[in-house]
Design a protein around this motif. Structure first.
Motif, PDB file in Angstrom:
ATOM      1  N   HIS A  78     -12.052  14.803  37.271  1.00 44.52           N
ATOM      2  CA  HIS A  78     -12.042  14.552  38.722  1.00 44.52           C
ATOM      3  C   HIS A  78     -13.213  13.704  39.196  1.00 44.52           C
ATOM      4  O   HIS A  78     -13.802  13.961  40.226  1.00 44.52           O
ATOM      5  CB  HIS A  78     -12.005  15.875  39.506  1.00 44.52           C
ATOM      6  N   ILE A  79     -13.590  12.715  38.423  1.00 45.87           N
ATOM      7  CA  ILE A  79     -14.594  11.778  38.897  1.00 45.87           C
ATOM      8  C   ILE A  79     -13.863  10.487  39.241  1.00 45.87           C
ATOM      9  O   ILE A  79     -13.408   9.765  38.365  1.00 45.87           O
ATOM     10  CB  ILE A  79     -15.681  11.545  37.834  1.00 45.87           C
TER      11      ILE A  79
ATOM     12  N   TYR B 117     -22.263   8.024  40.226  1.00 46.58           N
ATOM     13  CA  TYR B 117     -20.889   7.898  39.724  1.00 46.58           C
ATOM     14  C   TYR B 117     -20.873   7.679  38.212  1.00 46.58           C
ATOM     15  O   TYR B 117     -20.086   8.288  37.481  1.00 46.58           O
ATOM     16  CB  TYR B 117     -20.166   6.759  40.442  1.00 46.58           C
TER      17      TYR B 117
ATOM     18  N   ARG C  95     -23.741  14.130  35.993  1.00 46.09           N
ATOM     19  CA  ARG C  95     -22.652  15.096  35.862  1.00 46.09           C
ATOM     20  C   ARG C  95     -23.169  16.482  36.204  1.00 46.09           C
ATOM     21  O   ARG C  95     -24.375  16.733  36.196  1.00 46.09           O
ATOM     22  CB  ARG C  95     -22.099  15.073  34.426  1.00 46.09           C
ATOM     23  N   GLU C  96     -22.236  17.400  36.419  1.00 44.89           N
ATOM     24  CA  GLU C  96     -22.627  18.726  36.894  1.00 44.89           C
ATOM     25  C   GLU C  96     -23.337  19.562  35.831  1.00 44.89           C
ATOM     26  O   GLU C  96     -24.242  20.314  36.138  1.00 44.89           O
ATOM     27  CB  GLU C  96     -21.378  19.487  37.370  1.00 44.89           C
TER      28      GLU C  96
ATOM     29  N   GLU D 124     -16.451  15.460  32.123  1.00 46.03           N
ATOM     30  CA  GLU D 124     -16.076  16.124  33.376  1.00 46.03           C
ATOM     31  C   GLU D 124     -14.866  15.450  34.023  1.00 46.03           C
ATOM     32  O   GLU D 124     -14.756  14.222  34.037  1.00 46.03           O
ATOM     33  CB  GLU D 124     -17.276  16.069  34.324  1.00 46.03           C
TER      34      GLU D 124
END
Lengths: 207, 94
Positions: free
Chosen positions: B24-25, B42, B46-47, B22
């Protein structure tokens, strides 16, 4: 010249002088090794003042800014590898080019790594060369797609290779720049793939 | 055969690319101040959406550059590519 593996064939058997006919008795592919070339990895920033001019001053050619293109003189080929990275393959001595670039790029932001001992060039040519490459590489080798002056990095039989279309010959040929540790695997795979078409192993250049 | 469009090399086979998860972390600025829950979020959480997903890819066997892609996790259709650090394009269907 440096001693050791430099300049020696990547193979522990003599490559040259063998003709292996295919199923129709023909040999439509040939292989040739260029083990004694200079390989230098150059990194730098094209936007930096004088970077292009400094490299051109030493090599006689500017690093290509367009992806997957080469610039070539009679003794040196400069391959685009990434936005800030090129591979110099040359018949000139590595030490001379290194010294020349070190002088002309003094105080500039750059990196130059000598890979000569770690890589070799295997040239594949002939009528059916494209068919052999296509049999385990996802690139399109059609001349309209893989044009004059193009080079591509990809996987060939699972091995990371840099492939350049050889423009200086009248016949179809590609240079495969491969790590020596992968070269035996690649050679075995290529000759196996060329089992049907038949192949010729030409005497290598130097080494 | 899934083709992925490297912003520099053009369309290439998926086998030349590595998946980077993923996009944009952002790493927290002060990790020491986080609770275990936040730090775990963090690091691991994850989504995992069904549908459009902004993710990172690297053209490993080619120019070895990272970039972002918006991919449908169901069909693997990729509708947008944008560079690292760039603002992601509008997402629909979420």
């Amino acid at each position: 010249m440096t001693t050791g593996v430099l300049g020696q064939s990547a193979f522990d058997f003599p490559l040259g002088g063998r003709v292996v006919p295919g199923v129709e008795g023909r040999s439509d592919v040939w292989f040739e090794e260029y083990p004694a070339l200079t390989h230098l990895n150059l990194r730098g920033n094209l936007d930096e003042v004088d970077f292009t001019a400094s490299v051109t001053g030493v090599l006689g050619i500017a690093p290509p800014g367009v992806p997957n293109r080469v610039a070539r003189t009679s003794d040196t080929c400069l391959h685009w590898l990434s936005l800030d990275e090129w591979l110099i393959v040359s018949t000139r001595s590595a030490a001379l080019i290194e010294k020349g670039l070190a002088v002309s790029l003094t105080d500039r932001h750059y990196a130059l790594v000598n890979l000569s001992g770690g890589q070799t060039v295997l040239r594949i040519g002939g009528l059916r060369a494209r068919d052999i490459l296509t049999s385990d590489c996802t690139l399109d080798f059609h001349p309209r797609v893989f044009r004059h002056g193009d080079c591509r990095q990809s996987l060939l039989a699972g091995a990371p290779v840099l492939i350049r279309r050889v423009d200086e010959l009248d016949e179809v040929a590609f240079d495969l720049v491969v790590r020596r540790s992968f070269s035996r695997h690649l050679f075995d795979w290529l000759t196996d793939a060329a089992h049907e078409t038949g192949y010729i192993l030409r005497t290598s250049h130097g080494g | 055969m899934l083709q992925i469009e490297c912003p520099w090399c053009g369309a290439c086979d998926q086998s030349e690319f590595s998946y980077g998860g993923e996009a944009h972390i952002a790493r927290p600025k002060t990790p020491a101040d986080l609770s275990d829950q936040e730090w775990g979020d963090y690091l691991f959480n994850r989504e995992n959406p069904k549908g459009w997903h902004r993710e990172q890819w690297c053209h490993t066997a080619g120019c070895r550059r990272w970039f972002n892609a918006v991919r449908d996790t169901v069909t693997s259709r990729i509708k947008a590519y944008y560079q690292m650090g760039a603002v992601p394009p509008e997402e629909d269907g979420r």
